[in-house]
Scaffold this motif. Structure first.
Motif, PDB file in Angstrom:
ATOM      1  N   TYR A 108       0.824  -1.206   0.000  1.00 56.17           N
ATOM      2  CA  TYR A 108       0.000   0.000   0.000  1.00 56.17           C
ATOM      3  C   TYR A 108       0.862   1.263   0.000  1.00 56.17           C
ATOM      4  N   GLY A 111       2.707   1.787  -3.135  1.00 60.54           N
ATOM      5  CA  GLY A 111       1.790   2.378  -4.107  1.00 60.54           C
ATOM      6  C   GLY A 111       1.673   3.884  -3.927  1.00 60.54           C
ATOM      7  N   ASN A 112       1.623   4.335  -2.670  1.00 60.38           N
ATOM      8  CA  ASN A 112       1.545   5.780  -2.415  1.00 60.38           C
ATOM      9  C   ASN A 112       2.776   6.504  -2.945  1.00 60.38           C
ATOM     10  N   TYR A 115       2.561   6.676  -6.655  1.00 56.76           N
ATOM     11  CA  TYR A 115       1.588   7.712  -7.019  1.00 56.76           C
ATOM     12  C   TYR A 115       2.238   9.091  -6.959  1.00 56.76           C
ATOM     13  N   TYR A 127      -1.606  -1.243  -5.136  1.00 57.61           N
ATOM     14  CA  TYR A 127      -2.880  -1.197  -4.420  1.00 57.61           C
ATOM     15  C   TYR A 127      -3.677  -2.477  -4.674  1.00 57.61           C
ATOM     16  N   ALA A 140      -6.989   1.310   0.318  1.00 55.93           N
ATOM     17  CA  ALA A 140      -6.354   0.875  -0.927  1.00 55.93           C
ATOM     18  C   ALA A 140      -7.307   1.060  -2.106  1.00 55.93           C
ATOM     19  N   TYR A 141      -8.595   0.754  -1.896  1.00 49.89           N
ATOM     20  CA  TYR A 141      -9.566   1.011  -2.970  1.00 49.89           C
ATOM     21  C   TYR A 141      -9.623   2.509  -3.293  1.00 49.89           C
ATOM     22  N   ASN A 143      -7.356   4.920  -2.797  1.00 51.80           N
ATOM     23  CA  ASN A 143      -6.160   5.432  -3.468  1.00 51.80           C
ATOM     24  C   ASN A 143      -6.012   4.864  -4.870  1.00 51.80           C
ATOM     25  N   ARG A 144      -6.462   3.628  -5.074  1.00 53.55           N
ATOM     26  CA  ARG A 144      -6.440   3.077  -6.433  1.00 53.55           C
ATOM     27  C   ARG A 144      -7.383   3.885  -7.325  1.00 53.55           C
ATOM     28  N   ASP A 160     -14.042   1.764  -7.734  1.00 58.08           N
ATOM     29  CA  ASP A 160     -13.222   1.740  -6.517  1.00 58.08           C
ATOM     30  C   ASP A 160     -13.804   2.645  -5.434  1.00 58.08           C
TER      31      ASP A 160
END
Length: 283
Positions: A108, A111-112, A115, A127, A140-141, A143-144, A160
């Motif tokens: 997670y 992923g940030n 991003y 994510y 996670a949903y 941010n995705r 999402d």
């Protein structure tokens, strides 16, 4: 528009590698103001645990906590991200995942960082992996969905955000961004419904009023649009775009004097388009 990405706080439930390593780890864990110092201490703690043993220590509340090197790498990543060293953070999360392939929070947070580096495809991949491990991971949903918006995948983003709302019905930002994506798809009534909910949950969300005003104008509800832009201005008197758009809605109603007053204010606040309209249409 607001740009909100949910992040994770530093993971603190760890333990020690033996006495000396424990001291380094514990000091890093509680020294949250000195990011560079904490990173240095975590690195030292890792060096003193070459076999990646699970250790324990007693925290300041008298609790026995456990950790191993993947926690230290994860925390290094958190601190590097705080310092905006996103590539360094990714490297640390990579190591944490190498040691613990099911480390949901590491995927997670990696992923940030991706991003933040505008690697939205990479962020979505991370994510998605976090969701695969924990299907109820609402953040996670969310941010995705943000990454999908950046890639103009509005349908994917809506899906999402809908899942985020299912898991956390009080997430006003998920309603806001779902409304934003619906407006991109010209579903203005659907967008207004979501902005209504975002405002119900957060009555001081100036962006929700602003974008609801935009959707109302698209539906030719000019009075409604003016009311929303006025509320956005009340919440943020320096919102040049709100003055500009309110002026447009006033022009739609034939109130050129009112439009010019708003455009002049928008121009004062730096809106160059409004300045052009003042020059061409206003006395």
């Amino acid at each position: 528009m607001k740009n909100i990405l949910y992040t994770l706080a530093l993971l603190v439930s760890f333990s020690s590698f033996g006495q000396t390593a424990s001291e380094y780890f514990k000091r890093a864990n509680y020294n949250k103001s000195d990011h560079y110092g904490a990173i240095s201490d975590y690195i030292k703690a890792i060096e003193l645990n070459p076999n990646n043993d699970e250790m324990s220590y007693i925290n300041n509340n008298g609790e026995k906590l456990y950790f191993s090197n993947h926690h230290a790498y994860y925390n290094i990543g958190v601190y590097k991200a705080k310092l905006k060293d996103y590539n360094g953070a990714i490297s640390s999360y990579n190591k944490a995942i190498e040691l613990n392939p099911n480390y949901t929070k590491a995927y997670y947070n990696r992923g940030n960082s991706k991003y933040n580096l505008k690697d939205n495809y990479g962020a979505i991949s991370d994510y998605t992996k976090a969701i695969e491990i924990n299907p109820n991971y609402a953040k996670a949903y969310y941010n995705r969905g943000r990454s999908k918006v950046e890639l103009k995948d509005e349908y994917g983003a809506i899906s999402d955000y809908t899942k985020t709302i299912e898991l956390n019905p009080n997430n006003d930002n998920a309603y806001f961004y779902r409304g934003y994506s619906k407006a991109k798809l010209k579903d203005y009534n659907g967008a207004i419904s979501d902005y209504n909910k975002a405002i119900e949950l957060n009555p001081n969300d100036g962006d929700a009023y602003f974008y609801r005003g935009y959707s109302k104008r698209e539906l030719k509800d000019y009075y409604g649009a003016i009311a929303d832009y006025s509320k956005a201005i009340e919440l943020n008197p320096n919102n040049a775009d709100a003055y500009s758009n309110r002026g447009i809605s006033k022009e739609d109603l034939g109130d050129l004097n009112g439009a010019c007053a708003d455009w002049k204010k928008a121009a004062e606040l730096g809106n160059t388009k409004a300045a052009g309209w003042v020059a061409n249409q206003c006395n």
